[in-house]
Write an enzyme that holds these catalytic residues in place. Sequence first.
Site, PDB file in Angstrom:
ATOM      1  N   ARG A  85      80.853  11.272   6.831  1.00 24.09           N
ATOM      2  CA  ARG A  85      81.221  12.555   7.426  1.00 24.09           C
ATOM      3  C   ARG A  85      81.128  13.637   6.343  1.00 24.09           C
ATOM      4  O   ARG A  85      81.700  13.497   5.273  1.00 24.09           O
ATOM      5  CB  ARG A  85      82.650  12.475   7.944  1.00 24.09           C
ATOM      6  CG  ARG A  85      83.113  13.768   8.518  1.00 24.09           C
ATOM      7  CD  ARG A  85      84.547  13.653   8.955  1.00 24.09           C
ATOM      8  NE  ARG A  85      84.958  14.878   9.619  1.00 24.09           N
ATOM      9  CZ  ARG A  85      86.182  15.081  10.044  1.00 24.09           C
ATOM     10  NH1 ARG A  85      87.081  14.147   9.905  1.00 24.09           N
ATOM     11  NH2 ARG A  85      86.495  16.205  10.628  1.00 24.09           N
ATOM     12  N   ARG A 139      97.869  26.182   8.060  1.00 25.67           N
ATOM     13  CA  ARG A 139      96.850  27.242   7.942  1.00 25.67           C
ATOM     14  C   ARG A 139      97.156  28.371   8.916  1.00 25.67           C
ATOM     15  O   ARG A 139      97.565  28.103  10.055  1.00 25.67           O
ATOM     16  CB  ARG A 139      95.453  26.700   8.260  1.00 25.67           C
ATOM     17  CG  ARG A 139      94.961  25.690   7.275  1.00 25.67           C
ATOM     18  CD  ARG A 139      93.602  25.149   7.681  1.00 25.67           C
ATOM     19  NE  ARG A 139      93.560  23.710   7.463  1.00 25.67           N
ATOM     20  CZ  ARG A 139      92.693  22.892   8.027  1.00 25.67           C
ATOM     21  NH1 ARG A 139      91.782  23.347   8.856  1.00 25.67           N
ATOM     22  NH2 ARG A 139      92.731  21.607   7.768  1.00 25.67           N
TER      23      ARG A 139
END
Length: 391
Positions: free
Chosen positions: A88, A236
Amino acid sequence: MKILSVNCGSSSLKFQMYEMPEEKVLISGVFERIGIGESFYTIKFNGEKTKVEATLDNHKTAFEILIKELLDRKVVANLDEIKGIGHRVVQGGTYFDKTVVVDEDVLAKIEELCVLAPLHNPAAIIGINAAKEVVPGAVQTVVFDTAFHQTMAEENYLYALPYDWCEKYRIRRYGAHGTSHKYITKRMSELLNRDDLKLIICHIGNGASISAVKDGKCVNTSMGLTPNAGLIMGSRCGDIDATILTYLMDKENISAKEMDRILNKESGLLGISGVSSDSRDIEDGIAAGNVRCELAQTMYVKRIVDYIAKYYVELEGCDAIVFTAGVGENSKNTRMQVMERLAVLGIKPDSEANDVRGEERVITATDSTVPCYIVPTDEEVMIARDTYELI
Ligand code: AMP
């Protein structure tokens, strides 16, 4: 055919080995704290989980131990049985709109894109090189988190900045979680037996993103140049007025690097609640009467609803809204609050159906204008599928 799905972080290596094309998971696990001491790994095999403390100086050591475990447990008889290793990679820029086999040119491009994903792409390169050394006979592939979003139109991926800067510094919306959004798109096509679907996919985990998908292709997505755009996440901030940054850097006399850390690590649910980035802790806080947890959850849900509304208009309606990833699959409260706020669109939650964790099912009443689904995501199997197809 045996295929290994690999996800390397700067200090971790997650893996899952599949028998393909059956998609049977043979063994899975994660190596943690690589290169930072007190390292260990956990392995799931035959329904049993084992945790082992080990010295993991680098990713190559982790791969060597992984191979030894595969041989010792007789998952493979020899290394030649591992036909493919799929990695990935977070950032594929505009170079990659699909999974590719690793060669020198591909590696050079991933390297070049490190400026856009400084935390993630270097780790993937280390993982690829380690895997090449330890299992030289396997075909190595790279699956990009950005690839699925490459179909967005210019008006959706460009930012209204000086155009020459956008070109010079490759500033644009790339999106992320593409492997998950693609998996859900495919799964929904199977479930509804149609490819011409308009979908709003809510991948809400520690990181979170929403995509608008039409006819199997991504039309828009909430993450941007980096994974810190769009939704409020665990730690975040998601979308904020960009000028807040220059204002705060000036007021607090902090560097761009420190500002970046605060926006990624100390904001979101954690920033507002002051308690935790984990939505389970936020739910506990609410139950205990913590008003900042309540506020964080209200803002979190509102932002998800804002994006669903935006994409509902952009897609001119939709065939299904899908919840996936840690919060999307497991938090009945978050799903319920989102669906209740969508009543204006004629969405009617079914509270009994919604009272589940991690189960694929419809969670709206039969007379809901748009059905909402829980569909557990599976990024690892997508990596294995792409790798198998390429081989
Ligand atoms: P992911 O990044 O997809 O692995 O999601 C991880 C996040 O899912 C955790 O940080 C939690 O916030 C959330 N999560 C997991 N289980 C639950 C649960 N039962 N209820 C609420 N949130 C959960």
